[in-house]
Design an enzyme around this catalytic site. Structure first.
Site, PDB file in Angstrom:
ATOM      1  N   GLU A 164       0.082  -1.148  -0.257  1.00 28.72           N
ATOM      2  CA  GLU A 164       0.116   0.117   0.001  1.00 28.72           C
ATOM      3  C   GLU A 164       0.755   1.096  -0.026  1.00 28.72           C
ATOM      4  OE1 GLU A 164      -3.833   0.018   0.977  1.00 28.72           O
ATOM      5  OE2 GLU A 164      -3.928  -2.079   0.301  1.00 28.72           O
ATOM      6  N   HIS A 232      -5.166   1.545   7.651  1.00 27.66           N
ATOM      7  CA  HIS A 232      -2.686   2.232   7.263  1.00 27.66           C
ATOM      8  C   HIS A 232      -2.335   3.167   8.529  1.00 27.66           C
ATOM      9  CE1 HIS A 232      -4.545   2.283   2.878  1.00 27.66           C
ATOM     10  NE2 HIS A 232      -3.487   1.496   2.689  1.00 27.66           N
ATOM     11  N   CYS A 350      -2.855  12.083   3.502  1.00 28.32           N
ATOM     12  CA  CYS A 350      -3.170  10.898   2.323  1.00 28.32           C
ATOM     13  C   CYS A 350      -2.860  11.090   1.105  1.00 28.32           C
ATOM     14  CB  CYS A 350      -4.545  10.171   2.549  1.00 28.32           C
ATOM     15  SG  CYS A 350      -5.022   8.930   4.199  1.00 28.32           S
TER      16      CYS A 350
HETATM   17  O1  SUG Z   1      -7.595   2.984   0.893  1.00 25.64           O
HETATM   18  N1  SUG Z   1     -10.258   5.882   0.616  1.00 25.64           N
HETATM   19  C1  SUG Z   1      -9.210   4.866   0.620  1.00 25.64           C
HETATM   20  C2  SUG Z   1      -7.795   6.042   1.762  1.00 25.64           C
HETATM   21  C3  SUG Z   1      -7.051   5.782   1.529  1.00 25.64           C
HETATM   22  C4  SUG Z   1      -6.060   6.738   2.899  1.00 25.64           C
HETATM   23  N2  SUG Z   1      -4.932   6.806   2.576  1.00 25.64           N
HETATM   24  C5  SUG Z   1      -3.920   5.944   3.178  1.00 25.64           C
HETATM   25  N3  SUG Z   1      -4.021   6.481   4.612  1.00 25.64           N
HETATM   26  N4  SUG Z   1      -3.259   6.789   3.634  1.00 25.64           N
HETATM   27  C6  SUG Z   1      -8.665   3.108   0.888  1.00 25.64           C
HETATM   28  O2  SUG Z   1      -9.503   3.098   1.871  1.00 25.64           O
HETATM   29  C7  SUG Z   1     -12.773   5.354  -0.431  1.00 25.64           C
HETATM   30  C8  SUG Z   1     -13.460   4.249  -1.542  1.00 25.64           C
HETATM   31  C9  SUG Z   1     -15.157   4.378  -1.576  1.00 25.64           C
HETATM   32  O3  SUG Z   1     -15.298   4.685  -0.807  1.00 25.64           O
HETATM   33  O4  SUG Z   1     -15.262   4.966  -2.769  1.00 25.64           O
HETATM   34  C10 SUG Z   1     -11.258   4.396  -0.291  1.00 25.64           C
HETATM   35  O5  SUG Z   1     -11.311   4.168  -1.122  1.00 25.64           O
END
Ligand code: SUG
Length: 420
Positions: A164, A232, A350
């Protein structure tokens, strides 16, 4: 002589931003499933954050949103945007590349024996909507960091090893331009939720970047943290230069980690936030650790660029105001409004990928100036959909508008050659 500085590359929030509830284990994504999203407002919030950080004297870059809905990916699955089943269409539509912290893992040049900055594109294979990001991200990173004397961009680690990117990677160092200690955080299990970063992927990245094994730590994420919604590690810990700012329940074996850090970097400043001051639940709701912890070039010391949600949580804000009143390195709190991204589980950290590099070695089309951000904001204001409800994803007009909006942005940034 090169001047290595930290550059934050923010993912510009794409015109297909919507709330389809695609990320199991990400509480905000699940809670907001089915809500109306506001892509224009979302992208303008992201641009305002970049402006804010430029004004602090930081170097800022950006990445273009990927081409969505991803019809090439649907084609591999034997379908089209028009005829795909709704759940698959939503997966193809996701604007999730906005969360650039998941684009790649970055090892700056001082950590690698060949003196190059190494980037490995993340495969993001655990979540279907994120698993098809990497080809677009790879082309973009190859373009932004095409200077082969300074950068080496690696293809993703193969399946089945989930990677990730920088969201599970921290670097501690005396200064950005000095050799660092790289901490790779992996998960084993997370109660009902998946552990998205696998140790085999972390080890592969460290090997591919040819890091000195004595300056690498592999640390396990606490199972309870993943189960509480820390999908994460950057939801519960953040590092910058000598400082690690972490929740006490972030790691499975925290004391072993802190000892290992201190034995390589004796003057590390480890700030441990106790659960009786800020509970894991409050940490995850407020995203105080998903802050950008940055060194302030003009005034010295460090600042936390926090989501405004952190100010709204009484326990969190009390803790933070006490922290900056003390004698530590963190001296300033800067709340920013990225609520549209936060509602899908993505805070200020993020939204950015940190790359330590000499800005002169980066393709200048990816570097921000106030004027460029004005031009990007104009394209967003003119072409990004005002709102999207998940039920609208099959609307042919929306599909066309989303593609057209991105094309306009690429053209405005001189990046039309990026593949579709
Ligand atoms: O991968 N949300 C992302 C958020 C990523 C956050 N990044 C870090 N923590 N670095 C994920 O979960 C939501 C998409 C949706 O539900 O449509 C989403 O993918």
């Amino acid at each position: 002589m090169s001047a290595l500085v930290e550059i934050n590359f923010d993912g510009i929030i794409g015109p297909s931003h919507n709330y389809a509830g695609l990320s199991i284990g990400n509480i905000a994504s699940s809670t907001n499933a089915g809500a109306t999203a506001y892509p224009r407002e979302a992208a303008l919030q992201g641009i305002a954050k970049m402006r804010h950080n430029l004004a602090l004297g930081l170097v800022q870059g950006f990445f273009m949103p990927l081409d969505r809905p991803n019809s090439r990916w649907l084609k591999i699955l034997g379908t089209t945007v028009e005829s795909a089943e709704p759940h698959l269409r939503a997966v193809a539509f996701s604007a999730s590349s906005m969360w650039a912290a998941n684009a790649a893992t970055v090892s700056p040049a001082p950590d690698a024996p060949d003196g190059k900055c190494h980037l490995t594109v993340a495969n993001l294979q655990t979540m279907p909507h994120r698993s098809h990001e990497w080809p677009g991200t790879f082309s973009q990173l190859e373009m932004a960091f095409s200077n082969r004397d300074h950068f080496s961009v690696h293809a993703p680690v193969p399946s089945p090893f989930g990677d990730e990117g920088a969201a599970n990677h921290m670097r501690l160092c005396p200064g950005h331009d000095a050799p660092g200690l790289e901490i790779f955080v992996f998960g084993k299990s997370g109660g009902p939720f998946p552990a998205r970063q696998h140790i085999e992927a972390s080890k592969a990245v460290a090997r591919k970047h040819r890091l000195d094994p004595d300056r690498v730590i592999f640390a396990q994420q606490a199972e309870i943290a993943i189960a509480a919604g820390a999908f994460h590690n950057d939801v519960v810990a953040v590092a910058n230069e000598r400082v690690l700012f972490t929740h006490e329940q972030a790691f499975e074996q925290p004391d072993a980690l802190y000892d290992a850090i201190r034995s390589t970097l004796p003057d590390a400043e480890i700030i441990i936030v106790p659960a009786d001051k800020v509970s894991l639940a409050d940490a995850i709701k407020s995203y105080l650790f998903n802050a950008q912890l940055v060194s302030l070039p003009d005034e010295g010391g460090m600042a936390l660029i926090l989501p405004s949600e952190a100010r709204e949580n009484e326990a969190v804000w009390r803790y933070l105001t006490d922290l900056v009143a003390g004698n530590g390195s963190i001296r300033r709190l800067c709340p920013v409004d990225v609520r549209q991204s936060m509602a899908n589980g993505g805070g200020p950290a993020c939204l950015r990928l940190r790359v330590v590099a000499d800005p002169g070695t980066v393709d200048p089309r990816f570097l921000a100036t106030p004027e460029k951000l004005d031009a990007i904001a104009r394209v967003v204001g003119d072409h990004w959909p005002k709102s999207i409800h998940p039920d609208q994803l099959s609307d042919p007009e929306l599909i066309e508008n989303v593609a057209m909006a991105r094309d306009r942005l690429l053209a405005a940034c001189g990046l039309s050659e990026l593949d579709r």
